[in-house]
Scaffold this motif. Structure first.
Motif, short mmCIF file in Angstrom:
data_model
loop_
_atom_site.label_atom_id
_atom_site.label_comp_id
_atom_site.label_asym_id
_atom_site.label_seq_id
_atom_site.Cartn_x
_atom_site.Cartn_y
_atom_site.Cartn_z
N PHE A 165 0.80 -1.19 0.00
CA PHE A 165 -0.19 0.09 0.00
C PHE A 165 0.78 1.19 0.07
N PHE A 166 0.62 2.31 -0.98
CA PHE A 166 1.42 3.25 -0.91
C PHE A 166 0.31 4.42 -1.54
N SER A 167 0.10 5.56 -0.65
CA SER A 167 -0.73 6.71 -1.04
C SER A 167 -0.29 7.47 -2.26
N ASP A 168 -0.30 7.09 -3.51
CA ASP A 168 0.41 7.82 -4.61
C ASP A 168 -0.06 9.12 -4.70
N GLN A 169 -1.43 9.46 -4.57
CA GLN A 169 -2.05 10.63 -4.94
C GLN A 169 -1.64 11.60 -3.75
N SER A 198 0.64 11.75 -1.75
CA SER A 198 2.21 12.03 -1.39
C SER A 198 2.64 12.95 -2.55
N GLN A 199 1.86 13.46 -3.23
CA GLN A 199 2.36 14.23 -4.40
C GLN A 199 3.37 15.44 -4.08
N GLU A 200 3.26 16.08 -2.78
CA GLU A 200 3.91 16.99 -2.24
C GLU A 200 4.92 16.65 -1.40
N ILE A 201 5.17 15.27 -1.42
CA ILE A 201 6.55 14.79 -0.44
C ILE A 201 7.48 13.97 -1.53
N PRO A 202 8.35 14.38 -2.24
CA PRO A 202 9.11 13.82 -3.19
C PRO A 202 9.97 12.94 -2.53
N VAL A 220 -0.04 -3.81 -5.91
CA VAL A 220 0.43 -2.50 -5.49
C VAL A 220 -0.96 -1.81 -5.63
N ILE A 221 -1.09 -1.33 -4.27
CA ILE A 221 -2.33 -0.59 -4.16
C ILE A 221 -2.14 0.70 -3.84
N ILE A 224 -1.43 9.28 4.67
CA ILE A 224 -0.75 8.49 3.71
C ILE A 224 -0.49 7.11 4.34
N TYR A 225 -0.71 5.96 3.54
CA TYR A 225 -0.45 4.59 3.88
C TYR A 225 0.64 4.32 3.15
N PHE A 226 1.73 3.70 3.82
CA PHE A 226 3.01 3.33 3.07
C PHE A 226 3.27 1.99 3.98
#
Length: 627
Positions: A69-73, A75-79, A107-108, A137-139
């Protein structure tokens, strides 16, 4: 001529189309034919799994499913986090690739209010709220095996990147071996709940014992045991003093048959309070050391209960009565510099205390692999342990103390294929259930810690009774060390062999070096200007002190002029300091920007220029051929 040009253009366009089609086809074919072929060109082989991980992947019999699990959307502001997330995803893909189809990776992206977010919550993953918008954020990673058992990595913490492979491999290993591990504990000190004859009360177990019981199935084994149950996966031996030969033989054969062992020995264990013999109090007070000499000698381990480590750097202050404190050179508070920073047992520790600890190392010429876990500083030396039996005054430890400049290992891990300490077979009173083993068939792991007192509550944790409940507050990492050591050795040898890896983050070391140099230069100028400023202030104070009481409110014209002159100089010095600081910050920022631009942008620019030059040369050659 016109028709020739038209034909030439047609051929050129056709060639480009054919090349584009060939490019796509080659990529499709190569992607299918060579999808298992990979090259790791990173400096530290970041994407090459260790041999221990590969062996565990080969041992998978039942299918395992990994949900990444990774919150792609969100985390846009955390490169920085996204970069690390890519690193995790690519590593997990490598696991799936090398598992021969036994690992299925999903991958979710759990966007807010979606079924995927609910799924992440059901697995128990840790959502971290970020930013003013409150995005979560999920990671993390959830793994499950064929019987429905699951294991989690709640959140991949970037500061633990060096142990990423170990954490993932451990998750897979525990899915393959999901039974609660059995730990056998033999202790000559009262670690378990027991009846105290002196106080006539039930004595509580040590906190470390309770913590181990929460995580593992801990069996209290009598120190006269002559055999161990087959389901015991690890033996923890604390203060092995005066063990019989039949018990030593059982330990020897347990290790040679592949069992993992953790030993806490001690040259002077304060936790060991021997029964007082009224007829010989001196003799009873002196028996506080422990050793496993018979086994250690055969296995290639060098430890002497006759020596205690003293360390001037790590010496802690202790009460000596009347509200006074004094530093005790053998009661040590060890910080991160004393720990092995790339080992999973010690890397997360902050502070560990030991009391009258010994030292351990391989015997000279022994065929063992030795890894220090905790060591002293170089400001250390050895005391004779007998010195602590009747220590007249604490200051005698520091008087005439001369460091040997050697770092003494207080805890270390041995990996070896040892010979039996009983080459002639079992002793007469031993309980023999299996054939005698003279030499271990495979490599075994033994951790030796040379202090028992570090496990006692007083050395690392406060315990309070609150409404009938025991409340513990750890102020040192002794408990974490003990649990980490057990947890680490309970894995297979393959899992234990997985070490911390280099991180993908590459700091601009040259920038940092130049920053330090520039900062040093600033300090020199600053010191010079500060000296001038102090001189001006002292001169003003001197002039003011020259006034007597009668004329304290009136300065002479010369004094006023002098004060004004120094005040002006003071302001000028302050202004110059600000300017120096500003120039330094600007130069460092400019330097960093230039180096980043060179590192990040130079290579694309060079490639672009080369491509343009080659293209120009080809055009020129074609024109010359037509001419």
């Amino acid at each position: 001529m016109s028709s020739e040009k038209t034909m030439s253009k047609t051929i050129s366009y056709s060639g480009l189309v054919i090349l584009a089609i060939l490019f796509v086809l080659v990529n499709m074919v190569s992607g299918n034919l060579f999808k298992s072929l990979r090259m790791d060109l990173t400096e530290d082989k970041l994407y090459t799994l260790s041999s221990g991980t590969l062996n565990i992947l080969k041992s998978i019999q039942e299918p395992i499913t990994l949900h990444y699990f990774f919150s792609d959307q969100a985390s846009q502001e955390i490169p920085q986090l996204r970069t690390y997330a890519n690193r995790v995803r690519e590593l997990l893909q490598e696991y799936a690739q090398l598992s021969n189809g036994k690992i299925t990776l999903h991958v979710i992206d759990p966007v807010a209010y979606s079924e995927e977010e609910d799924q992440a919550a059901e697995f128990g993953l840790q959502g971290v709220p970020t930013g003013p918008g409150g995005n979560t954020i999920y990671f993390g990673l959830a793994g499950s095996n064929s019987v429905g058992e699951s294991r989690l990595i709640p959140f991949f913490q970037p500061n633990k990147e060096q142990f990423l492979e170990y954490d993932v491999t451990k998750l897979i290993y525990t899915l393959l071996n999901s039974k609660k591990p059995v730990v056998g504990l033999i202790s000559k000190v009262p670690m378990f709940s027991s009846f105290d004859i002196e106080t006539q009360k039930i004595r509580d177990p040590w906190v470390i014992t309770s913590q181990l019981q929460q995580l593992f199935e801990v069996k209290n084994i009598d120190f006269t045991a002559s055999s161990f149950d087959k389901d015991m996966e690890l033996l923890m031996l604390v203060h092995p003093k005066d063990l019989s030969k039949k018990t030593l033989y059982a330990i020897d054969q347990y290790v040679l048959n592949g069992g993992n062992l953790i030993v806490y020995v001690d040259p002077y264990a304060e936790a060991d309070v021997p029964a007082v013999n009224p007829e010989s109090p001196i003799e009873s007070a002196g028996v506080r050391s422990s050793s496993l000499k018979l086994l250690f000698d055969a296995w290639g381990i060098d430890y002497s209960p006759a020596s205690v480590v003293g360390d001037r750097k790590y010496a802690l202050a202790v009460d000596v009565g009347n509200g006074q404190q004094e530093r005790h050179y053998s009661i040590l508070g060890l910080d991160k510099q004393a720990f092995q920073d790339d080992d999973v047992i010690t890397s997360s520790l902050d502070f560990v205390t030991v009391a009258m600890a010994g030292s351990v190392k391989p015997k000279e010429g022994a065929d063992v692999t030795f890894e220090p876990l905790i060591h002293s500083s170089s400001e250390a030396a050895l005391f004779e342990s007998s010195k602590f039996r009747f220590l007249p005054k604490l200051s005698s430890l520091s008087e005439d103390f001369t460091p040997s400049k050697e770092e003494y290992v207080i805890a270390g891990r041995f990996q070896m294929q040892p010979n039996s300490a009983f080459p002639n077979g079992a002793p007469e009173d031993a309980e023999v259930k299996t054939e005698h083993v003279k030499k271990a068939a495979n490599s075994v792991n033994v951790i030796v810690v040379t202090d028992v007192d570090m496990l006692t509550d007083r050395m690392w944790v406060n315990v309070q009774d609150f409404l009938g409940q025991k409340i513990t507050d750890a102020w040192a990492s002794n408990g974490d060390f003990a649990v980490n050591a057990v947890d680490n050795l309970l894995g297979s040898s393959d899992l234990i062999s997985v070490r911390g890896r280099a991180t993908a983050t590459k700091p601009f070391t040259r920038v940092e070096e130049l920053r330090r140099e520039a900062d040093d230069q600033f300090r020199v100028q600053e010191q010079s200007l500060q000296n001038k400023l102090r001189g001006a202030e002292q001169k003003i104070a001197q002039l003011q002190s020259q006034r007597d009481d009668q004329s304290s409110m009136i300065l002479s014209p010369e004094q006023s002029a002098e004060i004004q002159r120094f005040q002006a100089e003071k302001l000028q010095v302050r202004k110059e300091l600000r300017k120096v600081r500003h120039e330094l910050d600007k130069n460092i920022h400019s330097l960093g920007a230039w180096l980043k631009a060179i590192n990040i942008g130079l290579m694309p620019v060079i490639l672009t220029i080369l491509a343009l030059v080659l293209s120009a040369l080809r055009i020129k050659k074609r024109v010359q051929q037509r001419a």
